[in-house]
Design a protein around this motif. Structure first.
Motif, PDB file in Angstrom:
ATOM      1  N   GLY A   1       0.924  -1.245   0.019  1.00  0.00           N
ATOM      2  CA  GLY A   1      -0.263  -0.096   0.179  1.00  0.00           C
ATOM      3  C   GLY A   1       0.888   1.160  -0.066  1.00  0.00           C
ATOM      4  N   PHE A   2       1.882   1.306   0.724  1.00  0.00           N
ATOM      5  CA  PHE A   2       2.835   2.432   0.908  1.00  0.00           C
ATOM      6  C   PHE A   2       3.571   2.565  -0.528  1.00  0.00           C
ATOM      7  CE2 PHE A   2       7.556   3.220   1.884  1.00  0.00           C
ATOM      8  CZ  PHE A   2       7.294   4.778   1.924  1.00  0.00           C
ATOM      9  N   GLN A   3       3.925   1.317  -1.251  1.00  0.00           N
ATOM     10  CA  GLN A   3       4.453   1.465  -2.493  1.00  0.00           C
ATOM     11  C   GLN A   3       3.545   2.209  -3.687  1.00  0.00           C
ATOM     12  OE1 GLN A   3       6.101  -2.262  -3.343  1.00  0.00           O
ATOM     13  NE2 GLN A   3       7.317  -2.391  -1.541  1.00  0.00           N
ATOM     14  N   MET A   4       2.105   1.713  -3.584  1.00  0.00           N
ATOM     15  CA  MET A   4       1.191   2.373  -4.544  1.00  0.00           C
ATOM     16  C   MET A   4       1.378   4.000  -4.449  1.00  0.00           C
ATOM     17  SD  MET A   4      -2.098  -0.005  -3.888  1.00  0.00           S
ATOM     18  CE  MET A   4      -1.825  -1.933  -3.950  1.00  0.00           C
ATOM     19  N   LEU A   5       1.642   4.383  -3.363  1.00  0.00           N
ATOM     20  CA  LEU A   5       1.741   5.946  -3.101  1.00  0.00           C
ATOM     21  C   LEU A   5       2.469   6.723  -4.139  1.00  0.00           C
ATOM     22  CD1 LEU A   5       0.855   6.231   0.605  1.00  0.00           C
ATOM     23  CD2 LEU A   5      -0.982   6.010  -1.299  1.00  0.00           C
ATOM     24  N   GLY A   6       3.375   5.945  -4.544  1.00  0.00           N
ATOM     25  CA  GLY A   6       4.556   6.714  -5.337  1.00  0.00           C
ATOM     26  C   GLY A   6       4.040   7.184  -6.793  1.00  0.00           C
ATOM     27  N   ALA A   7       5.039   7.647  -7.465  1.00  0.00           N
ATOM     28  CA  ALA A   7       4.806   8.198  -8.989  1.00  0.00           C
ATOM     29  C   ALA A   7       5.027   7.039  -9.660  1.00  0.00           C
ATOM     30  CB  ALA A   7       5.792   8.922  -9.303  1.00  0.00           C
ATOM     31  N   THR A   8       6.047   6.101  -9.680  1.00  0.00           N
ATOM     32  CA  THR A   8       5.869   5.040 -10.580  1.00  0.00           C
ATOM     33  C   THR A   8       6.566   3.761  -9.844  1.00  0.00           C
ATOM     34  OG1 THR A   8       6.990   6.494 -12.114  1.00  0.00           O
ATOM     35  CG2 THR A   8       7.282   4.358 -12.665  1.00  0.00           C
ATOM     36  N   ILE A   9       6.055   2.438 -10.364  1.00  0.00           N
ATOM     37  CA  ILE A   9       6.177   1.201  -9.874  1.00  0.00           C
ATOM     38  C   ILE A   9       6.834   0.403 -10.936  1.00  0.00           C
ATOM     39  CG2 ILE A   9       5.754  -0.767  -8.959  1.00  0.00           C
ATOM     40  CD1 ILE A   9       3.190   0.459  -7.671  1.00  0.00           C
ATOM     41  N   VAL A  10       8.143  -0.019 -10.934  1.00  0.00           N
ATOM     42  CA  VAL A  10       8.525  -0.723 -12.022  1.00  0.00           C
ATOM     43  C   VAL A  10       8.772  -2.290 -11.604  1.00  0.00           C
ATOM     44  CG1 VAL A  10      10.681  -0.865 -13.382  1.00  0.00           C
ATOM     45  CG2 VAL A  10       9.987   1.225 -12.810  1.00  0.00           C
ATOM     46  N   ASP A  11       8.046  -2.928 -12.260  1.00  0.00           N
ATOM     47  CA  ASP A  11       7.844  -4.275 -11.657  1.00  0.00           C
ATOM     48  C   ASP A  11       8.205  -5.439 -12.782  1.00  0.00           C
ATOM     49  OD1 ASP A  11       7.181  -6.941 -10.593  1.00  0.00           O
ATOM     50  OD2 ASP A  11       5.238  -6.257 -10.367  1.00  0.00           O
ATOM     51  N   GLU A  12       9.177  -5.940 -12.708  1.00  0.00           N
ATOM     52  CA  GLU A  12       9.680  -7.274 -13.783  1.00  0.00           C
ATOM     53  C   GLU A  12       9.729  -8.372 -13.006  1.00  0.00           C
ATOM     54  OE1 GLU A  12       9.538  -6.639 -16.919  1.00  0.00           O
ATOM     55  OE2 GLU A  12      10.083  -4.475 -17.229  1.00  0.00           O
ATOM     56  N   VAL A  13       9.300  -8.338 -11.600  1.00  0.00           N
ATOM     57  CA  VAL A  13       9.562  -9.555 -10.821  1.00  0.00           C
ATOM     58  C   VAL A  13       8.129 -10.296 -10.460  1.00  0.00           C
ATOM     59  CG1 VAL A  13      10.290 -10.274  -8.582  1.00  0.00           C
ATOM     60  CG2 VAL A  13      11.785  -8.589 -10.117  1.00  0.00           C
ATOM     61  N   GLU A  14       7.299  -9.376  -9.883  1.00  0.00           N
ATOM     62  CA  GLU A  14       6.121  -9.953  -9.272  1.00  0.00           C
ATOM     63  C   GLU A  14       5.000  -9.804 -10.477  1.00  0.00           C
ATOM     64  OE1 GLU A  14       4.717  -8.864  -4.944  1.00  0.00           O
ATOM     65  OE2 GLU A  14       3.402  -7.564  -6.363  1.00  0.00           O
ATOM     66  N   SER A  15       4.717  -9.098 -11.230  1.00  0.00           N
ATOM     67  CA  SER A  15       3.695  -9.025 -12.112  1.00  0.00           C
ATOM     68  C   SER A  15       4.317  -9.008 -13.590  1.00  0.00           C
ATOM     69  CB  SER A  15       2.726  -7.943 -12.102  1.00  0.00           C
ATOM     70  OG  SER A  15       3.507  -6.719 -12.477  1.00  0.00           O
ATOM     71  N   GLY A  16       5.525  -8.730 -13.708  1.00  0.00           N
ATOM     72  CA  GLY A  16       6.052  -8.663 -15.022  1.00  0.00           C
ATOM     73  C   GLY A  16       5.443  -7.438 -15.811  1.00  0.00           C
ATOM     74  N   SER A  17       5.079  -6.072 -15.195  1.00  0.00           N
ATOM     75  CA  SER A  17       4.182  -5.268 -16.020  1.00  0.00           C
ATOM     76  C   SER A  17       5.264  -4.286 -16.301  1.00  0.00           C
ATOM     77  CB  SER A  17       3.230  -4.703 -15.006  1.00  0.00           C
ATOM     78  OG  SER A  17       2.134  -5.807 -14.809  1.00  0.00           O
ATOM     79  N   GLY A  18       6.446  -4.093 -15.917  1.00  0.00           N
ATOM     80  CA  GLY A  18       7.251  -3.211 -16.358  1.00  0.00           C
ATOM     81  C   GLY A  18       7.048  -1.780 -15.608  1.00  0.00           C
ATOM     82  N   ALA A  19       7.169  -0.633 -16.061  1.00  0.00           N
ATOM     83  CA  ALA A  19       6.781   0.379 -15.518  1.00  0.00           C
ATOM     84  C   ALA A  19       5.182   0.819 -15.445  1.00  0.00           C
ATOM     85  CB  ALA A  19       7.535   1.615 -16.135  1.00  0.00           C
ATOM     86  N   VAL A  20       4.764   1.112 -14.211  1.00  0.00           N
ATOM     87  CA  VAL A  20       3.557   1.442 -14.237  1.00  0.00           C
ATOM     88  C   VAL A  20       3.148   2.631 -13.280  1.00  0.00           C
ATOM     89  CG1 VAL A  20       1.354   0.494 -13.133  1.00  0.00           C
ATOM     90  CG2 VAL A  20       2.712  -1.118 -14.287  1.00  0.00           C
ATOM     91  N   PRO A  21       2.322   3.507 -13.626  1.00  0.00           N
ATOM     92  CA  PRO A  21       2.266   4.803 -12.847  1.00  0.00           C
ATOM     93  C   PRO A  21       1.548   4.348 -11.542  1.00  0.00           C
ATOM     94  CG  PRO A  21       0.514   4.901 -14.588  1.00  0.00           C
ATOM     95  CD  PRO A  21       1.513   3.673 -14.986  1.00  0.00           C
TER      96      PRO A  21
END
Length: 503
Positions: free
Chosen positions: A340-360
């Motif tokens: 929930g804390f991580q969601m509050l930021g500007a960008t999430i770069v995830d190639e590990v958990e979801s494989g979605s890459g950069a997500v706002p």
């Protein structure tokens, strides 16, 4: 006393976890060296151990009931669901990969050897090991690859007691059918039954229990009454549904001083973070999933999640993201933990958990998050507002570029989390179990909302310990201790195989 027993379920969520905790507490109070064990747990509620691993929350609770420090030995295989079809596998506390239902057989032999080795080591080190099964023991479609129920009992030579939750109805049929559907060899493992959460006059149930014994050749060792004081989450099932309130029933008859809305994410993890809030008198904690509840609560908790990006999409689909932003702009108190804390930021770069890459992200905090391949799992200690605090971290995401001042100061001198007026964010799970920290937070929430708050005086650790003693007392009063000891010590004869039909 020396030996062991597997506490299996006629259904999922029959109360196995709490019964194992109660048995551990009961035997430990009598000076017996007892340890809990669950071969394979499926849960997103986990705890960091001292040696840097993670185990299911229920096994950590059972260890504390036995007077032990949580260890990866008590839960060697932990499956953390990331979706309906895949789970992240944790073996002896360390991430080992992702498994789907179709390819789980490839893992079977490796995991079986790990499970049996850890169980054997516990049985060598302790007088008694109380083993918790997983779900129902009657899932015969899974028997060939089973390492948690009768497959484990057979390999380890363990007797089995089957638990049924009579509060759901159909308990006697569950116990009969669960036993009858098993193979003859597996049936012989089942040495008796426990009926859980009974309400009413036991005399009315007695004829049914007697008939069950005639039909199965197995006694019911105890009928355990329903007890409303048992409310802390020691189960490994999914979190309580939307609308459910945490805390003992009837504790706030005249209305709460503070209303806490915990957002029920689809893949919410470590739901137990909010339990400590519910232990405070005058604080009502409810699981919510709509923007209106986010807008009106005195405190909103955005909890952890096993699928940060997917649950962020869910927030947006429901319009809860807008409600969270509007709340922050208006100064409404909000606590965000881990995912929930991580969601509050500007960008999430995830190639590990979801494989979605950069997500706002939600864009509320000026920070970015990148998921690292190596998982952070560790205990933490430090200070919050000058108050001693402790917690633990379990996450892949690493925060960078934060411009807000940190909320916590760890003992190693590093800052952690964010504090901005009445917005608090942290990776630390278990932080609110620190009584002074929890009460200081709620005092700030009450001040911001113009609401009263009268801090409690009972430590949360005492509240949790009382749960174990309540369950132990129930077992001591309502279970045939002689019969239980005979089962644990292997002094019972092989029961009959059920071959007849009801007439």
């Amino acid at each position: 006393m020396r030996g062991g027993v597997l506490i299996g379920g006629a259904t999922s969520d029959a109360g196995k976890s709490m019964i194992v905790a109660g048995l551990c507490r009961l035997l430990a109070r009598e000076g017996i060296r007892v340890a809990p064990f669950k071969a394979q747990n499926m849960s997103n509620n986990s705890v960091a151990t001292l040696d840097g691993g993670e185990i299911g929350r229920a096994q950590a609770a059972q260890a504390r009931a036995a007077g032990l420090e949580p260890s990866v030995r008590f839960n060697p295989v932990l499956l953390k669901p990331g979706s309906d079809r895949q789970s992240h596998v944790v073996v002896r506390g360390v991430p080992a990969g992702v498994v789907g239902a179709a390819d789980y057989a490839q893992w079977r032999e490796r995991l079986r050897s790990v499970v049996l080795a850890d169980l054997e080591s516990l049985r060598a080190d302790f007088d008694v090991v109380i083993v918790e099964g997983a779900g129902s023991i009657a899932e015969i479609n899974l028997r060939g690859s089973d390492i948690a129920n009768l497959g484990l009992a057979s390999a380890a030579g363990l007797p089995v007691l089957v638990v049924s939750d009579i509060d759901r109805g159909g308990s006697l049929a569950h116990l009969f059918g669960t036993t009858a559907i098993l193979s003859p060899d597996d049936q012989r493992r089942v040495r008796g039954f426990l009926i859980n959460k009974f309400r009413g006059d036991p005399a009315l149930l007695a004829p049914g229990v007697d008939r069950l014994a005639e039909l199965t050749g197995r006694a019911t060792l105890g009928v355990i009454p329903f007890e409303s004081r048992l409310w802390l989450d020691a189960e490994d099932s999914l979190a309580a549904p939307v609308g459910a309130r945490l805390g003992p029933p009837g504790r706030i008859p005249d209305g709460p001083d503070l209303r806490v809305a915990a957002i029920r994410l689809p893949r919410v993890s470590n739901t137990t973070d909010v339990e400590a809030l519910a232990a405070e008198p005058g604080v009502e904690v409810t699981w919510v999933a709509d923007p209106a509840a986010v807008a009106t609560a005195d405190l909103v908790v955005l909890p952890g999640t096993r699928a940060t990006v997917d649950d962020l999409h869910w927030l947006r689909e429901r319009g809860i993201d807008r409600a969270v932003r509007e709340r922050i702009v208006s100064g409404g108190p909000l606590l965000a933990v881990c995912g929930g804390f991580q969601m509050l930021g500007a960008t999430i770069v995830d190639e590990v958990e979801s494989g979605s890459g950069a997500v706002p992200g939600l864009g509320i905090l000026d920070q970015s998050v990148r998921f690292a391949s190596r998982k952070t799992v560790r205990r933490r200690a430090g200070t919050v507002w000058g108050i001693a605090a402790h917690g633990y971290e379990i996450h892949h995401g690493v925060v960078a570029g934060a411009t807000d001042p940190p909320w916590l100061m760890a003992d190693d001198g590093t800052g952690e989390g964010v504090e901005r007026d009445t917005l608090w964010g942290t990776h630390w799970h278990g932080l609110l179990e620190s009584d002074e920290v929890r009460r200081a937070l709620l005092t700030r929430v009450a001040r911001a909302r113009g609401r009263p708050f009268r801090p409690g005086v009972v430590p949360f650790e005492v509240v949790r310990a009382e749960q174990f003693d309540v369950m132990a007392d129930l077992l001591a009063a309502h279970v045939d201790r002689g019969a239980l000891a005979a089962v644990i010590e292997g002094r019972t004869d092989d029961p009959p195989v059920i071959t007849h039909t009801l007439t």
